[in-house]
Design an enzyme around this catalytic site. Structure first.
Site, PDB file in Angstrom:
ATOM      1  N   ASP A  48       0.868  -1.188   0.000  1.00 60.83           N
ATOM      2  CA  ASP A  48       0.000   0.000   0.000  1.00 60.83           C
ATOM      3  C   ASP A  48       0.898   1.228   0.000  1.00 60.83           C
ATOM      4  OD1 ASP A  48      -2.208   1.647   0.041  1.00 60.83           O
ATOM      5  OD2 ASP A  48      -2.573   1.429   2.190  1.00 60.83           O
ATOM      6  N   LEU A  49       1.738   1.309  -1.010  1.00 62.32           N
ATOM      7  CA  LEU A  49       2.805   2.312  -1.030  1.00 62.32           C
ATOM      8  C   LEU A  49       2.271   3.640  -1.546  1.00 62.32           C
ATOM      9  CD1 LEU A  49       5.807   2.653  -0.352  1.00 62.32           C
ATOM     10  CD2 LEU A  49       6.305   2.256  -2.767  1.00 62.32           C
TER      11      LEU A  49
END
Length: 273
Positions: A191-192
């Site tokens: 979930d960058l």
């Protein structure tokens, strides 16, 4: 922080953590109840017993990444009981990258590229966690079947399109993307986006990564697609956005495959629900 499962009734003290003067954190998208200690050095995440496995998996990911030298939180405490479980981690000092002005993000941008490169160089052969393309597609199929896709996560031009159709558009690409993943698997954050990258406000270097519940081995583009798209919300025009993409690619050391970026950018919103 949405209260999708009634988790606000949980607290660190209720679950056996010391009374650190915990205050609720009300931002974010997780269904967990999240608290910050009075001295801002610790965070506690609490979930009911039914969701314990997911939080335990996040605990193990935090520990693994910390043990492999990637900056981020450290596990300080873990409490479980009939009511639920609570994970206490150290705070990563600094400010989320989405909360700095555009000019500061430009200064930090190459630091971010370098930090992401180091994250992706963590020993993937030793990583026990997977977030493979096949797993993502299976999750997306389930979320779409339950009509649980959050439309706010979709690109604006896709919000009026049935989500089953969005998934069907991606399906023909899966065999090719699976081949690319096999040749280019790294340890991904999962979930960058900018809120999960913490910057030192003095140096604008990266202090660490947070929210590691989706960390696992995957195609590096699963991370790059999210980060570059999220950063575009900060840049003021398309020319700046393209310049930022080029700058990131140079520092990271890659020639960007825009079709691959687009595939993961369109798949990821279908996996949340």
């Amino acid at each position: 922080m949405s209260d999708r499962r009634g988790n606000r009734t949980l607290s660190p003290v209720l679950l056996g953590v010391d009374d650190g003067g915990w205050s609720p954190v009300t931002t974010g998208e997780s269904g967990a109840a999240v608290f910050r200690s009075t001295d801002a050095t610790r965070y506690a995440k609490c979930v009911p017993a039914a969701d314990a496995a997911d939080l335990e998996a996040e605990r193990d990911r935090v520990t693994w990444l910390s043990d492999h030298g990637v900056p981020g939180p450290r596990v300080l405490d873990w409490q479980s009981g009939d009511a639920g479980v609570c994970l206490v981690t150290s705070a990563v000092p600094g400010v989320p990258a989405d909360q700095v002005p555009a000019e500061d993000l430009r200064v930090a941008w190459e630091h971010i590229a370098e930090a992401v490169r180091r994250l992706h160089e963590a020993p993937v052969s030793q990583c026990p966690f997977r977030r493979s393309l096949d797993t993502m597609v299976a999750v997306a199929s389930d979320v779409v079947a339950r009509d649980a896709v959050n439309p706010e996560f979709l690109p604006t031009d896709q919000r009026q399109t049935p989500t089953a159709e969005l998934l069907d558009r991606l399906t023909p690409q899966v065999p090719r993307r699976r081949e690319q993943e096999t040749a280019d698997t790294v340890v991904c954050h999962g979930d960058l986006c900018l809120p999960n990258i913490i910057l030192d406000p003095r140096t604008l270097d990266v202090s660490g990564f947070i929210d590691l519940g989706r960390l696992g081995s995957a195609d590096r583009y699963a991370d790059l697609a999210l980060l570059l798209a999220n950063a575009r919300e900060t840049w003021t025009d398309e020319e700046q956005a393209q310049a930022a993409d080029r700058s990131f690619a140079r520092r990271y050391g890659i020639t960007l495959d825009h079709d691959r970026l687009r595939f993961y950018l369109h798949l990821d919103p279908l996996t949340w629900g």
